[in-house]
Design an enzyme around this catalytic site. Structure first.
Site, PDB file in Angstrom:
ATOM      1  N   MET A   1       0.853  -1.195   0.000  1.00  7.70           N
ATOM      2  CA  MET A   1       0.000   0.000   0.000  1.00  7.70           C
ATOM      3  C   MET A   1       0.879   1.232   0.000  1.00  7.70           C
ATOM      4  O   MET A   1       1.821   1.349   0.772  1.00  7.70           O
ATOM      5  CB  MET A   1      -0.904  -0.016   1.238  1.00  7.70           C
ATOM      6  CG  MET A   1      -1.845   1.163   1.333  1.00  7.70           C
ATOM      7  SD  MET A   1      -3.088   1.122  -0.001  1.00  7.70           S
ATOM      8  CE  MET A   1      -3.395   2.881  -0.196  1.00  7.70           C
TER       9      MET A   1
ATOM     10  N   HIS B   1       5.827  -0.148  -8.373  1.00  6.02           N
ATOM     11  CA  HIS B   1       4.396   0.163  -8.470  1.00  6.02           C
ATOM     12  C   HIS B   1       4.016   1.171  -7.372  1.00  6.02           C
ATOM     13  O   HIS B   1       3.397   2.206  -7.643  1.00  6.02           O
ATOM     14  CB  HIS B   1       3.608  -1.153  -8.341  1.00  6.02           C
ATOM     15  CG  HIS B   1       2.125  -1.025  -8.250  1.00  6.02           C
ATOM     16  ND1 HIS B   1       1.274  -1.578  -9.173  1.00  6.02           N
ATOM     17  CD2 HIS B   1       1.307  -0.422  -7.347  1.00  6.02           C
ATOM     18  CE1 HIS B   1       0.032  -1.327  -8.849  1.00  6.02           C
ATOM     19  NE2 HIS B   1       0.010  -0.629  -7.729  1.00  6.02           N
ATOM     20  N   GLU B   2       4.414   0.865  -6.145  1.00  3.31           N
ATOM     21  CA  GLU B   2       4.041   1.758  -5.032  1.00  3.31           C
ATOM     22  C   GLU B   2       4.702   3.118  -5.189  1.00  3.31           C
ATOM     23  O   GLU B   2       4.108   4.149  -4.880  1.00  3.31           O
ATOM     24  CB  GLU B   2       4.425   1.132  -3.694  1.00  3.31           C
ATOM     25  CG  GLU B   2       3.836  -0.257  -3.443  1.00  3.31           C
ATOM     26  CD  GLU B   2       2.342  -0.358  -3.690  1.00  3.31           C
ATOM     27  OE1 GLU B   2       1.620   0.615  -3.390  1.00  3.31           O
ATOM     28  OE2 GLU B   2       1.887  -1.406  -4.208  1.00  3.31           O
TER      29      GLU B   2
ATOM     30  N   HIS C   1       2.924   5.409  -7.412  1.00  2.26           N
ATOM     31  CA  HIS C   1       1.733   5.972  -6.754  1.00  2.26           C
ATOM     32  C   HIS C   1       2.016   7.293  -6.037  1.00  2.26           C
ATOM     33  O   HIS C   1       1.082   8.037  -5.746  1.00  2.26           O
ATOM     34  CB  HIS C   1       1.201   4.996  -5.715  1.00  2.26           C
ATOM     35  CG  HIS C   1       0.255   3.973  -6.247  1.00  2.26           C
ATOM     36  ND1 HIS C   1      -0.770   4.285  -7.103  1.00  2.26           N
ATOM     37  CD2 HIS C   1       0.138   2.643  -5.993  1.00  2.26           C
ATOM     38  CE1 HIS C   1      -1.454   3.173  -7.365  1.00  2.26           C
ATOM     39  NE2 HIS C   1      -0.918   2.168  -6.712  1.00  2.26           N
TER      40      HIS C   1
HETATM   41 ZN   LIG Z   1      -1.492   0.171  -6.488  1.00  4.37          ZN
END
Ligand SMILES: [Zn+2]
Length: 876
Positions: A282, A314-315, A318
């Site tokens: 997350m 990926h994180e 973000h």
């Molecule tokens: Zn994600």
């Protein structure tokens, strides 16, 4: 803990609230002084919210899922909690233009991974806490306006044992001993930037921490320094490869700074690997949380390291897509997830040693999208999300993998520079605020010089997958005419969607050494139901014509007859790993669609998998083979095929290079397959005893548990043996591994206990629930059939009584998915399909998210039964 009926915030309620109020800041105090008491269920949480109201005199509500509200004070006036608290909402009437509300209540420690999760380490008894909120569980920890478009600055204060590590999104301002409670301290964190509630976070416990830092000179000459931190439980410290994690992190920070031209906006960058985590990771700004299965205590394959690297990237993506610029509501979840998913693979390819990361994307990530996009519950990438329960179900293969695949197609369509130009403009225009699809299309149209509205309506606002079929006419040994047919029906609207595809056709032939190599390729725009490829007319017919070579577009592809023949006889001769992965993917899609006999798929895996150099692909193939064996093969063929396949896996395990990833992957596959057949039970028992060895294969704890689970499932391991194994691995992973093995035993009393613990009980954490389901389902009909009716009798109350995360796992995990089709009967007439239809008809008003899971499981079953009934003639 029962679910409160008004937890489910709707989109229209959220919109009304964000039009009415604007939050300046939160000051949140979490008093965790109860945390060491094993009996304590909750802690005191105080939230002070300072906010404006655009319509003085109007009212609103604050969200808080609590275990008792002690006081509510609005603008200096104490309100009666009995009068203003309604379930998970606290109503505030007669607001002023400028308001301050202080809410004090008891919040609960979580065992489901939602909210503030509390974990006791079985290795040493130490206690670890972390939070997980997306989409809307910050309200399980403190009172707030829980929706992504009410951003604010947050100040967190945490009281916890003085010898703990405590962290949050922003840097620590001060940590002071509590004079009132010796042994405890208060950590006060600096105010955050303006962010959404779902990405706030707190981490607390005796974590092992490693520090580092990353520096970069920005375009304006200033220097940006980002402190780095990495956390894991103390008992995992020895296995924690923080240096490797930092190396990837720094490569990512360099890459994204170059790419996005917008400096990292959140100060520090910490990454915590936490127990019993519900998802991969997350993106909380300043403090990303990951599943601790990424801390490799046992030998892991390079594919696993790559997957971790992908998640780290990926994180990180973000931080820009999602945290700096956030979707207004969950309809546009793709605006962060599709982008982060695409960027995860891109960053690996461009900035790390995993130059082949698009292979894993094509083979694993896209497979997830293909499966999901053919379910009756599929939806457009830009979804219609009416409430939070629907939002929770939408973290799916469409939002992530299909969205990312469509972005890859977009890059092929408009060019990489236009795509990145649009992203840069998007960050500059929308920093610290919220967006919708239109905001992205506007910058994309500007950057590409094309009207993107039509592209968006065909790709982002329709559902379903296009199937691309080559149609070839020959003239002797030459191609006379090649056409590409597109078959694309939107399953939601039942309309044909002729999507524009920018794609490549690859021509492959055998070279002098017998390798199958690309001799040429043609890039073209495909539009409509049929597109001619005149460039190919008159050329010698290739051994293989690969549609969507290089994997530019998102589509199911088929082979022409000659190419299929080539693939089924010489797949392992293709030298390009991406092309090979695309062929494997096409074969699996054909199997799922009933166009290739499952036995042919298994035959291809037996013959060609040993030569597969990409270990991630090998793993996927072996998983698909297991699905084919367990669910797609007709029951009459299953035992023979399974024994043949297991023998072949054992053979390849013996032949694989000593100590290689391939060897480990074959060993894992042997364990997984042996849950359903005792054929190799004696061999596995000997491996566990050490009387049998495979040179170079280390039986570390992970592999040992896989083997124990396998032989336990066929009745070849006693409780005493499993308990002895646990005694030598008293860790969190060991406890879960043991529980799976225990519940896998083929004993009706064992199954009854597992069912009772998981479905009726409330003691199992998320991790132990998964372990129980995993073991329970490793059984045949005689043991599992008695639970079909109880399943349908209990899922509605499970949904009402348990948290959505736990309930979803039970409803999905216990669905009786492995069924046999009686020869000569219709799949739709199968008793479990009929019972599912009955349940659906009788529960039309059940929560949509519950119905969605049941509908999807029914579809998986129906597809398997349909394939079983196809009676295809084996090609080989
Ligand atoms: Zn994600």
């Amino acid at each position: 803990m029962g679910r409160v009926k008004n937890e489910n915030l709707s989109r229209s309620e959220a919109r009304g609230r964000s039009e009415l109020i604007e939050v300046e800041n939160y000051d949140v105090a979490l008093d965790l002084r109860s945390v060491l008491d094993p009996e304590a269920t909750g802690y005191i949480s105080r939230s002070v919210i300072t906010f404006k109201c655009n319509e003085p005199g109007a009212g609103t509500f604050v969200d808080f899922i609590h275990d008792g509200i002690h006081s509510v004070m609005l603008n200096g006036i104490q309100l009666d909690p009995d009068a203003v608290v309604d379930g998970s909402r606290i109503h505030l009437a007669d607001l002023a233009a400028e308001n301050q509300v202080t809410i004090v209540g008891t919040a609960l420690y979580s065992r489901s991974g939602e909210g503030l999760h509390r974990f006791v380490d079985p290795a040493d008894g130490r206690i670890y806490l972390y939070t997980q909120y997306e989409p809307a569980d910050a309200r399980r920890v403190f009172a707030n306006f829980e929706q992504p478009d009410i951003k604010a600055s947050f100040t967190f204060n945490v009281a916890a044992p003085s010898d703990w590590q405590v962290s949050s999104n922003s840097p620590l301002a001060v940590c002071e001993e509590m004079a009132s409670t010796p042994g405890f301290s208060i950590w006060r964190f600096a105010p955050t930037e303006r962010i959404s509630t779902y990405i706030t976070t707190v981490l607390a416990g005796p974590y092992h921490v490693v520090e580092d830092s990353w520096k970069r000179t920005l375009a304006d000459g200033t220097e940006l320094e980002v402190p780095l931190g990495a956390y894991c439980r103390s008992s995992l410290a020895e296995a924690f490869d923080a240096a490797e994690i930092f190396a990837i992190t720094k490569a990512g920070l360099d890459f994204f700074h170059e790419l996005f031209e917008y400096p990292y906006p959140f100060g520090k960058y910490e990454q915590a690997f936490v127990p019993e985590y519900n998802l991969g990771a997350m993106e909380n700004p300043g403090l990303v949380t990951f599943t601790e299965t990424y801390v490799f205590k046992s030998r892991a394959t390079d594919a696993q390291y790559q997957a971790r690297g992908n998640t780290i990237m990926h994180e990180m993506a973000h931080m820009w897509f999602g945290n700096l610029v956030t979707m207004q509501w969950w309809d546009d979840l793709w605006l962060k997830e599709s982008f982060a998913d695409y960027m995860g693979s891109l960053a690996l390819v461009e900035a790390t040693r995993w130059k082949d990361a698009w292979v894993a994307f094509a083979n694993r990530r896209k497979a997830w999208a293909y499966v999901q996009d053919q379910l009756p519950t599929t939806h457009p990438i830009v979804a219609d999300i009416r409430d939070l329960e629907a939002a929770k179900q939408n973290f799916d293969g469409i939002t992530y993998a299909k969205g990312a695949s469509v972005l890859k197609q977009l890059v092929a369509y408009v060019g990489f520079d236009a795509f990145i130009g649009a992203a840069r403009q998007y960050f500059r225009d929308n920093a610290y605020s919220n967006t919708t699809l239109d905001d992205f299309l506007t910058v994309l149209s500007d950057a590409s010089g094309r009207d993107m509205a039509r592209w968006s309506s065909l790709w982002l606002q329709t559902a379903g997958i296009s199937t691309l079929v080559p149609e070839i006419e020959y003239d002797g040994g030459r191609l006379a005419r090649v056409r590409l047919l597109q078959d694309a029906m939107d399953p939601v609207t039942a309309r044909t969607v002729d999507r524009p595809h920018r794609l490549r056709l690859g021509l492959y032939d055998f070279d002098a050494g017998g390798a199958l190599v690309r001799t040429d390729s043609v890039e073209l725009d495909l539009a409509g139901a049929a597109t001619d490829v005149p460039e190919l007319a008159g050329r010698p017919a290739p051994a293989l014509l690969l549609v969507n070579d290089n994997d530019l577009t998102y589509a199911k592809v088929r082979f022409d007859a000659a190419s299929l023949q080539t693939v089924l006889s010489a797949l392992d001769k293709i030298t390009d790993p991406l092309a090979r992965a695309l062929c494997w993917s096409a074969l699996w899609n054909m199997t799922r669609d009933g166009l290739l006999a499952p036995a042919d798929y298994l035959g291809a895996v037996e013959r060609f998998a040993p030569a597969e150099s990409d270990n991630g692909v090998l793993q996927v193939l072996l998983d698909c083979a297991r699905t084919a064996l367990d669910r797609y093969l007709p029951a009459a063929e299953r035992t023979v095929q399974r024994e043949r396949f297991v023998d072949s896996v054992r053979l390849h395990l013996g032949k694989a290079a000593a100590g290689s990833d391939q060897q480990l992957t074959w060993a894992r596959s042997l364990a997984a397959l042996s849950r359903s057949t005792p054929r190799c039970a004696g061999y596995i028992a000997d491996l566990l005893k050490g009387t049998e060895r495979v040179a170079g294969l280390t039986l570390d704890t992970d592999l040992r548990w896989r083997f124990w689970q396998a032989i336990a499932a066929t009745g070849h391991a006693s409780q005493e043996q499993l308990d002895t194994e646990l005694a030598s691995d008293l860790t969190a992973a060991g406890r879960a591994g043991h529980l799976t093995a225990m519940t896998a035993r083929p004993d009706p009393a064992v199954k009854a206990q597992a069912w009772a613990d998981a479905v009726a009980g409330s003691e199992l954490s998320n991790q132990l629930l998964d372990a129980t389901i995993d073991g329970f389902t490793a059984a045949g009909h005689e043991l599992l059939d008695p639970y079909i009716e109880p399943y349908f009798q209990s899922i509605e109350s499970v949904w009402a009584q348990k948290s959505i995360e736990i309930a979803s796992r039970i409803v999905r995990g216990f669905y009786p998915l492995a069924q046999d089709l009686e020869p000569g009967t219709e799949p739709r007439q199968h008793a479990v399909v009929v019972r599912t239809d009955e349940w659906l008809a009788g529960h039309s008003d059940a929560p949509a998210a519950l119905r969605r899971i049941v509908i999807e499981q029914r579809d998986h079953l129906l597809r398997a039964l349909t394939v079983q009934g196809r009676q295809l003639v084996q090609a080989f």
